[in-house]
Design a protein around this motif. Structure first.
Motif, PDB file in Angstrom:
ATOM      1  N   PRO A  71       0.607  -1.253   0.152  1.00  0.00           N
ATOM      2  CA  PRO A  71       0.213  -0.587  -0.096  1.00  0.00           C
ATOM      3  C   PRO A  71       1.139   1.097  -0.118  1.00  0.00           C
ATOM      4  CG  PRO A  71      -0.260  -0.582   1.795  1.00  0.00           C
ATOM      5  CD  PRO A  71       1.237  -1.731   1.083  1.00  0.00           C
ATOM      6  N   ASP A  72       0.255   2.205  -0.538  1.00  0.00           N
ATOM      7  CA  ASP A  72       0.614   3.576  -0.288  1.00  0.00           C
ATOM      8  C   ASP A  72       1.009   4.304   1.162  1.00  0.00           C
ATOM      9  OD1 ASP A  72       1.500   3.728  -2.669  1.00  0.00           O
ATOM     10  OD2 ASP A  72      -1.245   4.056  -3.552  1.00  0.00           O
ATOM     11  N   VAL A  73      -0.375   3.624   1.784  1.00  0.00           N
ATOM     12  CA  VAL A  73       0.323   4.598   2.974  1.00  0.00           C
ATOM     13  C   VAL A  73      -0.841   3.525   4.323  1.00  0.00           C
ATOM     14  CG1 VAL A  73      -0.854   6.529   4.913  1.00  0.00           C
ATOM     15  CG2 VAL A  73      -0.369   6.479   2.417  1.00  0.00           C
ATOM     16  N   ILE A  74      -0.352   3.066   5.705  1.00  0.00           N
ATOM     17  CA  ILE A  74      -0.481   2.789   6.381  1.00  0.00           C
ATOM     18  C   ILE A  74      -1.207   3.445   7.521  1.00  0.00           C
ATOM     19  CG2 ILE A  74      -0.904   0.895   8.526  1.00  0.00           C
ATOM     20  CD1 ILE A  74       1.318  -0.483   5.815  1.00  0.00           C
ATOM     21  N   LEU A  75      -2.758   3.489   8.159  1.00  0.00           N
ATOM     22  CA  LEU A  75      -3.319   3.125   9.153  1.00  0.00           C
ATOM     23  C   LEU A  75      -3.076   2.906  10.355  1.00  0.00           C
ATOM     24  CD1 LEU A  75      -6.507   5.809   8.117  1.00  0.00           C
ATOM     25  CD2 LEU A  75      -4.208   6.614   8.553  1.00  0.00           C
ATOM     26  N   MET A  76      -2.501   2.941  11.326  1.00  0.00           N
ATOM     27  CA  MET A  76      -2.230   1.608  12.101  1.00  0.00           C
ATOM     28  C   MET A  76      -2.218   2.347  13.673  1.00  0.00           C
ATOM     29  SD  MET A  76      -0.165  -0.925  12.340  1.00  0.00           S
ATOM     30  CE  MET A  76       1.665  -0.668  11.145  1.00  0.00           C
ATOM     31  N   ASP A  77      -3.202   1.366  14.681  1.00  0.00           N
ATOM     32  CA  ASP A  77      -3.921   1.215  15.498  1.00  0.00           C
ATOM     33  C   ASP A  77      -2.664   1.226  16.361  1.00  0.00           C
ATOM     34  OD1 ASP A  77      -5.354   2.339  17.957  1.00  0.00           O
ATOM     35  OD2 ASP A  77      -5.942   0.016  18.009  1.00  0.00           O
ATOM     36  N   VAL A  78      -2.251   1.968  17.738  1.00  0.00           N
ATOM     37  CA  VAL A  78      -0.945   1.219  18.485  1.00  0.00           C
ATOM     38  C   VAL A  78      -1.716  -0.260  19.503  1.00  0.00           C
ATOM     39  CG1 VAL A  78      -0.028   3.332  18.392  1.00  0.00           C
ATOM     40  CG2 VAL A  78      -1.653   2.788  20.315  1.00  0.00           C
ATOM     41  N   ARG A  79      -2.929  -0.226  20.197  1.00  0.00           N
ATOM     42  CA  ARG A  79      -2.756  -0.623  21.077  1.00  0.00           C
ATOM     43  C   ARG A  79      -3.997  -2.277  20.447  1.00  0.00           C
ATOM     44  NH1 ARG A  79      -2.564  -0.187  26.672  1.00  0.00           N
ATOM     45  NH2 ARG A  79      -2.606   1.874  26.596  1.00  0.00           N
ATOM     46  N   MET A  80      -3.191  -3.417  20.017  1.00  0.00           N
ATOM     47  CA  MET A  80      -3.718  -4.145  19.542  1.00  0.00           C
ATOM     48  C   MET A  80      -3.068  -5.474  20.193  1.00  0.00           C
ATOM     49  SD  MET A  80      -3.813  -3.190  16.072  1.00  0.00           S
ATOM     50  CE  MET A  80      -1.492  -2.843  15.992  1.00  0.00           C
ATOM     51  N   PRO A  81      -3.950  -6.825  19.889  1.00  0.00           N
ATOM     52  CA  PRO A  81      -3.489  -7.813  20.558  1.00  0.00           C
ATOM     53  C   PRO A  81      -1.955  -8.625  19.617  1.00  0.00           C
ATOM     54  CG  PRO A  81      -5.909  -8.398  19.470  1.00  0.00           C
ATOM     55  CD  PRO A  81      -5.406  -7.008  19.753  1.00  0.00           C
ATOM     56  N   ILE A  82      -1.855  -9.335  19.777  1.00  0.00           N
ATOM     57  CA  ILE A  82      -0.816 -10.427  19.268  1.00  0.00           C
ATOM     58  C   ILE A  82       0.354  -9.169  18.775  1.00  0.00           C
ATOM     59  CG2 ILE A  82      -0.456 -11.963  17.040  1.00  0.00           C
ATOM     60  CD1 ILE A  82      -3.650 -12.487  17.189  1.00  0.00           C
ATOM     61  N   MET A  83       0.196  -8.245  17.555  1.00  0.00           N
ATOM     62  CA  MET A  83       0.797  -7.566  17.766  1.00  0.00           C
ATOM     63  C   MET A  83       0.781  -6.185  17.782  1.00  0.00           C
ATOM     64  SD  MET A  83       3.748  -7.613  14.925  1.00  0.00           S
ATOM     65  CE  MET A  83       4.587  -9.028  14.808  1.00  0.00           C
ATOM     66  N   ASP A  84       1.531  -5.154  18.781  1.00  0.00           N
ATOM     67  CA  ASP A  84       0.507  -3.633  18.450  1.00  0.00           C
ATOM     68  C   ASP A  84       1.115  -3.053  17.347  1.00  0.00           C
ATOM     69  OD1 ASP A  84       3.055  -2.736  19.517  1.00  0.00           O
ATOM     70  OD2 ASP A  84       3.198  -3.297  21.389  1.00  0.00           O
ATOM     71  N   GLY A  85       0.585  -1.622  16.962  1.00  0.00           N
ATOM     72  CA  GLY A  85       1.509  -0.852  15.939  1.00  0.00           C
ATOM     73  C   GLY A  85       2.734  -0.261  16.258  1.00  0.00           C
ATOM     74  N   VAL A  86       3.531  -0.602  17.316  1.00  0.00           N
ATOM     75  CA  VAL A  86       4.847  -0.144  17.071  1.00  0.00           C
ATOM     76  C   VAL A  86       5.233  -1.208  16.942  1.00  0.00           C
ATOM     77  CG1 VAL A  86       6.309   0.336  19.145  1.00  0.00           C
ATOM     78  CG2 VAL A  86       3.971   1.654  19.658  1.00  0.00           C
ATOM     79  N   GLN A  87       5.384  -2.382  17.561  1.00  0.00           N
ATOM     80  CA  GLN A  87       5.929  -3.457  16.973  1.00  0.00           C
ATOM     81  C   GLN A  87       5.816  -3.544  15.520  1.00  0.00           C
ATOM     82  OE1 GLN A  87       6.062  -7.444  19.107  1.00  0.00           O
ATOM     83  NE2 GLN A  87       7.484  -8.256  17.652  1.00  0.00           N
ATOM     84  N   ALA A  88       4.638  -2.984  14.978  1.00  0.00           N
ATOM     85  CA  ALA A  88       4.450  -3.714  13.341  1.00  0.00           C
ATOM     86  C   ALA A  88       5.252  -2.309  12.687  1.00  0.00           C
ATOM     87  CB  ALA A  88       2.907  -3.815  13.360  1.00  0.00           C
ATOM     88  N   THR A  89       5.307  -1.257  12.483  1.00  0.00           N
ATOM     89  CA  THR A  89       5.267   0.257  12.792  1.00  0.00           C
ATOM     90  C   THR A  89       7.681  -0.056  12.133  1.00  0.00           C
ATOM     91  OG1 THR A  89       3.952   1.296  13.325  1.00  0.00           O
ATOM     92  CG2 THR A  89       6.154   2.373  12.657  1.00  0.00           C
ATOM     93  N   LYS A  90       7.579  -0.761  13.367  1.00  0.00           N
ATOM     94  CA  LYS A  90       8.965  -1.295  13.215  1.00  0.00           C
ATOM     95  C   LYS A  90       9.219  -2.048  11.661  1.00  0.00           C
ATOM     96  CE  LYS A  90      13.003  -2.485  16.288  1.00  0.00           C
ATOM     97  NZ  LYS A  90      13.474  -3.474  15.200  1.00  0.00           N
ATOM     98  N   ILE A  91       8.332  -3.100  12.044  1.00  0.00           N
ATOM     99  CA  ILE A  91       9.258  -4.248  10.731  1.00  0.00           C
ATOM    100  C   ILE A  91       8.726  -3.322   9.644  1.00  0.00           C
ATOM    101  CG2 ILE A  91       8.127  -6.082  10.209  1.00  0.00           C
ATOM    102  CD1 ILE A  91       7.563  -7.227  12.919  1.00  0.00           C
TER     103      ILE A  91
END
Length: 220
Positions: free
Chosen positions: A49-69
């Motif tokens: 995608p061009d842009v991701i709208l990412m929540d921060v507090r989520m189960p399994i993998m939160d938005g902070v960790q996902a943003t890093k990846i």
């Protein structure tokens, strides 16, 4: 067309944002995910995608960790964090991990659409209200840790900037886009981009969000 992925564990939130984005014929929601892991798996096997709208507090993998990846593996994807600002512990980790900016979950439809388009063009829109809240949250988190000597060190970093570079940096901290900066300083948008490149290199920063935080933190 700007392709967007929504990542939030609450379906009602995703549906609300999808409804808002459907009002603009230049934006298309290409997929949704309930958590960071689901997003990462999707990116491995599909078009980016061009842009991701990412929540921060989520189960399994939160938005902070996902943003890093995402930022480590897909540098061209813009990540905008969705936050309520009751999640202070996530905010600064998100900045360090390369988040391009923040949108409050209760932001109006025009603001969300504008932020996506601005991020897509490479000029993340940092709303002044958001910048102020980030600084306040930082102050609360670092209370007792931010000594005067550390603050002086931060101010000293800014001394390596030229007068014009500092002007540009301050306007970024006010939430101005590149286009708004070039109109205010009577320079071309290309010149603004060149100044920002030099500023990021000199201060060893990766994003406009980090720059805004530094400027507001030092109160120059």
């Amino acid at each position: 067309m700007i392709n967007v992925i929504l990542v939030d564990d609450q379906k009602i939130v995703r549906e609300g944002i999808k409804m808002i984005l459907s009002l603009d014929d230049e934006i298309k929601v290409v997929n949704e995910a309930e958590n960071g892991k689901e997003l990462v798996e999707f990116l491995k096997t599909n078009e980016y995608p061009d842009v991701i709208l990412m929540d921060v507090r989520m189960p399994i993998m939160d938005g902070v960790q996902a943003t890093k990846i995402v930022k480590e593996n897909f540098k061209n994807i813009k990540v905008i964090i969705l936050t309520t600002f009751n999640e202070d512990e996530y905010i600064f980790d998100g900045i360090k991990n390369g988040a391009d900016g923040y949108i409050l979950k209760d932001a109006g439809s025009e603001e969300i659409i504008k932020a996506i388009k601005t991020a897509y063009s490479g000029n993340i829109l940092l709303n002044p209200e958001v910048a102020t809240k980030i600084v306040r949250a930082y102050t609360a988190i670092s209370s007792g840790k931010q000594t005067s000597s550390l603050l002086n060190e931060e101010k000293k970093k800014l001394e390596i900037l030229t007068k014009r570079e500092l002007e540009v940096a301050k306007l970024v901290a006010q939430g101005k886009s590149n286009k708004e900066i070039c109109l205010e300083l009577f320079i071309t948008e290309g010149t603004v981009k060149n100044y920002l490149t030099k500023i990021f290199e000199k201060l060893e920063l990766a994003s406009r969000t980090e720059l805004a935080l530094l400027i507001n933190q030092t109160n120059i």
